[in-house]
Motif scaffolding. Structure first.
Motif, PDB file in Angstrom:
ATOM      1  N   ALA A 168       0.824  -1.205   0.000  1.00  0.00           N
ATOM      2  CA  ALA A 168       0.000   0.000   0.000  1.00  0.00           C
ATOM      3  C   ALA A 168       0.862   1.260   0.000  1.00  0.00           C
ATOM      4  N   GLU A 169       1.900   1.280   0.814  1.00  0.00           N
ATOM      5  CA  GLU A 169       2.772   2.458   0.866  1.00  0.00           C
ATOM      6  C   GLU A 169       3.517   2.660  -0.457  1.00  0.00           C
ATOM      7  N   LEU A 170       4.037   1.578  -1.017  1.00  0.00           N
ATOM      8  CA  LEU A 170       4.783   1.700  -2.275  1.00  0.00           C
ATOM      9  C   LEU A 170       3.858   2.061  -3.433  1.00  0.00           C
ATOM     10  N   SER A 171       2.626   1.574  -3.401  1.00  0.00           N
ATOM     11  CA  SER A 171       1.667   1.886  -4.466  1.00  0.00           C
ATOM     12  C   SER A 171       1.328   3.365  -4.515  1.00  0.00           C
ATOM     13  N   SER A 172       1.519   4.053  -3.400  1.00  0.00           N
ATOM     14  CA  SER A 172       1.195   5.481  -3.351  1.00  0.00           C
ATOM     15  C   SER A 172       2.281   6.366  -3.962  1.00  0.00           C
ATOM     16  N   LEU A 173       3.431   5.776  -4.280  1.00  0.00           N
ATOM     17  CA  LEU A 173       4.507   6.566  -4.901  1.00  0.00           C
ATOM     18  C   LEU A 173       4.128   6.935  -6.336  1.00  0.00           C
ATOM     19  N   PRO A 174       4.452   8.143  -6.770  1.00  0.00           N
ATOM     20  CA  PRO A 174       4.134   8.567  -8.139  1.00  0.00           C
ATOM     21  C   PRO A 174       4.775   7.645  -9.187  1.00  0.00           C
ATOM     22  N   GLY A 175       3.975   7.234 -10.151  1.00  0.00           N
ATOM     23  CA  GLY A 175       4.478   6.432 -11.256  1.00  0.00           C
ATOM     24  C   GLY A 175       4.455   4.936 -11.033  1.00  0.00           C
ATOM     25  N   VAL A 176       4.181   4.491  -9.794  1.00  0.00           N
ATOM     26  CA  VAL A 176       4.160   3.054  -9.512  1.00  0.00           C
ATOM     27  C   VAL A 176       2.898   2.447 -10.121  1.00  0.00           C
ATOM     28  N   THR A 177       3.087   1.372 -10.886  1.00  0.00           N
ATOM     29  CA  THR A 177       1.961   0.728 -11.559  1.00  0.00           C
ATOM     30  C   THR A 177       1.598  -0.623 -10.951  1.00  0.00           C
ATOM     31  N   GLU A 178       2.551  -1.263 -10.277  1.00  0.00           N
ATOM     32  CA  GLU A 178       2.290  -2.578  -9.694  1.00  0.00           C
ATOM     33  C   GLU A 178       3.302  -2.853  -8.590  1.00  0.00           C
ATOM     34  N   VAL A 179       2.826  -3.501  -7.507  1.00  0.00           N
ATOM     35  CA  VAL A 179       3.704  -3.881  -6.401  1.00  0.00           C
ATOM     36  C   VAL A 179       3.364  -5.313  -6.008  1.00  0.00           C
ATOM     37  N   SER A 180       4.390  -6.118  -5.800  1.00  0.00           N
ATOM     38  CA  SER A 180       4.197  -7.492  -5.346  1.00  0.00           C
ATOM     39  C   SER A 180       5.182  -7.759  -4.209  1.00  0.00           C
ATOM     40  N   ALA A 181       4.656  -7.904  -2.992  1.00  0.00           N
ATOM     41  CA  ALA A 181       5.496  -8.179  -1.827  1.00  0.00           C
ATOM     42  C   ALA A 181       5.436  -9.659  -1.495  1.00  0.00           C
ATOM     43  N   ASP A 182       6.559 -10.223  -1.074  1.00  0.00           N
ATOM     44  CA  ASP A 182       6.651 -11.637  -0.700  1.00  0.00           C
ATOM     45  C   ASP A 182       7.339 -11.718   0.659  1.00  0.00           C
ATOM     46  N   ALA A 183       6.540 -11.885   1.718  1.00  0.00           N
ATOM     47  CA  ALA A 183       7.086 -11.913   3.079  1.00  0.00           C
ATOM     48  C   ALA A 183       8.042 -13.086   3.270  1.00  0.00           C
ATOM     49  N   LYS A 184       7.717 -14.229   2.706  1.00  0.00           N
ATOM     50  CA  LYS A 184       8.554 -15.418   2.871  1.00  0.00           C
ATOM     51  C   LYS A 184       9.953 -15.187   2.297  1.00  0.00           C
ATOM     52  N   ALA A 185      10.017 -14.565   1.132  1.00  0.00           N
ATOM     53  CA  ALA A 185      11.315 -14.278   0.492  1.00  0.00           C
ATOM     54  C   ALA A 185      11.941 -12.997   1.024  1.00  0.00           C
TER      55      ALA A 185
END
Length: 70
Positions: A22-39
């Motif tokens: 959610a925080e990274l998605s709010s950055l200007p120009g960001v189109t997609e974010v995929s977080a992986d807690a395990k990795a």
């Protein structure tokens, strides 16, 4: 289009992934974010390369620590 993978410490569950995303998605120009807690990684797609300082600030705001680029 630019894609970067970052290492984030402290993520341990789905809630962590959602908070960081959610925080990274709010950055200007960001189109997609995929977080992986395990990795312990987050992949960010954006219209232009992102400044690491901006990514660090967003991850900090979510309550986690950016280690660096993976």
């Amino acid at each position: 289009m630019s894609t970067a993978v970052f290492t984030v410490s402290g993520m341990s569950c789905g809630h962590c992934e959602k908070s960081v995303s959610a925080e990274l998605s709010s950055l200007p120009g960001v189109t997609e974010v995929s977080a992986d807690a395990k990795a312990g990684t987050v992949t960010v797609a954006s219209e232009q390369p992102l400044a690491e300082d901006a990514v660090r600030a967003a991850v900090d705001e979510a309550g986690y620590q950016l280690v660096g680029r993976a």
